[in-house]
Design an enzyme around this catalytic site. Structure first.
Site, PDB file in Angstrom:
ATOM      1  CG  ASN A 188      35.232  29.501  31.086  1.00 19.47           C
ATOM      2  OD1 ASN A 188      36.598  30.405  30.993  1.00 19.47           O
ATOM      3  ND2 ASN A 188      34.435  30.942  31.723  1.00 19.47           N
ATOM      4  CG  ASP A 227      26.740  29.765  29.159  1.00 17.64           C
ATOM      5  OD1 ASP A 227      26.469  30.663  29.327  1.00 17.64           O
ATOM      6  OD2 ASP A 227      26.704  28.029  28.337  1.00 17.64           O
ATOM      7  CE  LYS A 276      38.630  21.436  51.566  1.00 17.89           C
ATOM      8  NZ  LYS A 276      39.786  20.780  52.101  1.00 17.89           N
ATOM      9  N   PRO A 328      22.875  35.339  34.742  1.00 19.00           N
ATOM     10  CG  PRO A 328      23.262  37.365  35.747  1.00 19.00           C
ATOM     11  CD  PRO A 328      23.159  35.499  36.234  1.00 19.00           C
ATOM     12  CG  PHE A 381      34.238  38.578  20.956  1.00 17.86           C
ATOM     13  CD1 PHE A 381      33.746  39.496  21.341  1.00 17.86           C
ATOM     14  CD2 PHE A 381      35.207  37.807  20.585  1.00 17.86           C
ATOM     15  CE1 PHE A 381      35.018  40.811  21.117  1.00 17.86           C
ATOM     16  CE2 PHE A 381      36.165  38.916  19.623  1.00 17.86           C
ATOM     17  CZ  PHE A 381      36.010  40.222  20.164  1.00 17.86           C
ATOM     18  CE  LYS A 403      24.470  35.355  24.355  1.00 21.24           C
ATOM     19  NZ  LYS A 403      24.725  34.652  24.979  1.00 21.24           N
TER      20      LYS A 403
HETATM   21  O1  C5P Z   1      25.808  32.160  24.453  1.00 20.18           O
HETATM   22  P1  C5P Z   1      27.221  32.226  24.619  1.00 20.18           P
HETATM   23  O2  C5P Z   1      27.867  32.082  25.406  1.00 20.18           O
HETATM   24  O3  C5P Z   1      27.763  31.749  23.607  1.00 20.18           O
HETATM   25  O4  C5P Z   1      27.514  33.779  24.273  1.00 20.18           O
HETATM   26  C1  C5P Z   1      28.546  34.605  24.558  1.00 20.18           C
HETATM   27  C2  C5P Z   1      28.727  36.047  24.066  1.00 20.18           C
HETATM   28  O5  C5P Z   1      27.939  36.287  24.930  1.00 20.18           O
HETATM   29  C3  C5P Z   1      30.251  36.829  24.459  1.00 20.18           C
HETATM   30  O6  C5P Z   1      30.030  38.129  24.077  1.00 20.18           O
HETATM   31  C4  C5P Z   1      29.646  36.534  26.205  1.00 20.18           C
HETATM   32  O7  C5P Z   1      30.313  37.514  26.941  1.00 20.18           O
HETATM   33  C5  C5P Z   1      28.117  36.992  26.015  1.00 20.18           C
HETATM   34  N1  C5P Z   1      27.688  36.486  27.893  1.00 20.18           N
HETATM   35  C6  C5P Z   1      27.382  37.106  28.658  1.00 20.18           C
HETATM   36  N2  C5P Z   1      26.659  36.779  29.616  1.00 20.18           N
HETATM   37  C7  C5P Z   1      26.829  35.009  29.828  1.00 20.18           C
HETATM   38  C8  C5P Z   1      26.740  34.748  28.824  1.00 20.18           C
HETATM   39  C9  C5P Z   1      27.814  35.014  27.368  1.00 20.18           C
HETATM   40  O8  C5P Z   1      27.730  38.581  28.887  1.00 20.18           O
HETATM   41  N3  C5P Z   1      25.453  34.275  30.551  1.00 20.18           N
END
Ligand code: C5P
Length: 401
Positions: free
Chosen positions: A209, A277, A287, A304, A324, A342
């Site tokens: 990303n 995600d 490859k 996770p 964040f 969360k």
């Molecule tokens: O659910 P979302 O991705 O919007 O959440 C953002 C927050 O969750 C950020 O603090 C990011 O670092 C954390 N996060 C994480 N592991 C993931 C997805 C998001 O720690 N797999």
């Protein structure tokens, strides 16, 4: 008299904001600091050595080749005699020369020769501040431990508007006071995640990303600057390592989680990373080839959630867990829900819709959401966000038994 007994070498460089340095000298002295000034030739076009000398009640140092300067105090001693070197205003030119290690006048020679902390208050036109060259110079200087105070957004003497205006004098004084009262997070161990993650498709391809890691790295630098033992667990970024942090480099979300869990226990965890995600369920070991059978079908699996995992109640849960939330719409509403889902303590929500330029950019507009607060922060640089957050973390541990 928060600065009693502190010696500040104030280096004034040639920007229109140099007139504010006169007030800065007075305010630093009011707090008890001894202020000795170096004036570059172009700064002397904006403020006179006489006013600087009168306000500092000291002689003004201007010329590296002046025999009297060298006789009374060599430039090496000048830079070492101080407890802090403060460059205000700091022009794009001095930042570039500092980054390159050039020592072609008294100011840059003192800066290169010093063994003391250096802070800068940049002041320049918005285009100069946003030029890639200035950005690269600032990133390099920040990584070497130079403290940045500002700049801020506002009207400029040149008639333009934007980032680049020197931060107000009281804010510079506050930053200097904070610097000397440093170590507020000494003895605290804090984890910070930063950057994107890379999720392998095959040995050469991956899903990623647009996260640059700038915000996470700035948070780690700010915490380390306050004396925290800072463990920065970073996905792939092009950024230099911040000074004073332990860096652990990872690629995937699963690696990042494993590194975080290994780094526990910690007093606080701050998840700034833009973690993917999803990952590819089974990454190919060779490859993938175009073999005429059409494009491959990629099956995804959920990664996770590191923030959620670290927030789970248990004896290894850090006392303060901060996330964040990058949102593109309904920023606050979504963030309030997200904080609860969360189970983290604080959530810093920001709008990353393309028009804001947050991803990869230098500015960020934050809403801090806690169980009982919703604070709208003004638009700031990522470094200022980091410093403000670090200040609130100091307050949290200050009041937390
Ligand atoms: O659910 P979302 O991705 O919007 O959440 C953002 C927050 O969750 C950020 O603090 C990011 O670092 C954390 N996060 C994480 N592991 C993931 C997805 C998001 O720690 N797999």
């Amino acid at each position: 008299m928060a600065l009693r007994g502190k010696r500040v070498l104030l280096i004034i460089t040639g920007g229109i904001a140099a007139y504010k340095s006169l007030d800065l000298i007075r305010r630093l002295r009011e707090k008890g600091a001894a202020v000795r000034c170096v004036l570059t030739p172009s700064a002397a076009e904006f403020v006179t050595p006489l006013s600087v000398s009168a306000l500092s009640e000291d002689r003004v140092y201007q010329d590296i080749f002046s025999l009297t300067d060298e006789a009374e105090m060599g430039h090496i001693q000048l830079s070492r005699d101080a407890d802090l070197l403060l460059v205000a205003p700091a022009t794009a030119d001095i930042l570039a020369r500092m980054a390159a290690g050039i020592a072609n006048d008294l100011a840059t020679t003192a800066l290169l020769a010093t063994d003391k902390p250096v802070m800068v208050a940049p002041a320049m036109n918005v285009w100069m501040w946003e030029h890639d060259a200035t950005k690269a110079n600032c990133a390099l200087l920040a990584a070497r431990g130079v403290g940045f105070i500002g700049p801020v957004q506002g009207d400029m003497a040149c008639g333009e508007y934007g980032f680049g205006r020197m931060i107000d004098v009281p804010d510079i004084v506050d930053a200097v006071v904070r610097h000397f009262s440093g170590g507020a997070l000494a003895g605290r161990r804090i984890l910070v995640t930063s950057g994107p993650t890379h999720e392998a498709i095959d040995p050469v391809r991956y899903i990623a990303n647009r996260s640059s890691g700038k915000q996470g790295h700035a948070v780690a630098a700010a915490l380390a600057g306050l004396g925290a033992e800072t463990i920065l667990i970073s996905g792939p970024t092009a950024l230099p390592d911040p000074t004073g942090v332990t860096i652990i480099r990872v690629e995937s979300a699963r690696d990042m989680l494993a590194a975080c869990e290994k780094a526990l226990p910690a007093d606080a965890a701050i998840c700034v990373a833009a973690v993917a995600d999803w990952r590819i369920k089974t990454a190919a070991t060779q490859k993938l080839k175009k073999n005429g059978g059409g494009p491959p079908v990629l099956e995804f699996a959920e990664n996770p959630d590191i923030l959620k995992t670290l927030s789970k109640p248990g004896n290894k849960r850090p006392r303060l867990v901060i996330g964040f939330a990058a949102e593109t719409e309904n920023v606050v509403e979504n963030a309030v829900v997200k904080r609860k889902t969360k189970k983290c303590d604080w959530l810093l929500a920001n709008d990353v819709s393309p028009a804001t330029g947050t991803f990869g950019g230098d500015a960020n507009t934050i809403h801090l959401i806690t169980a009982d607060r919703d604070e709208a922060w003004p638009t700031m640089t990522k470094q200022q966000v980091a410093e403000r957050l670090a200040g609130q973390i100091v307050d949290f541990f200050g009041t937390d038994a």
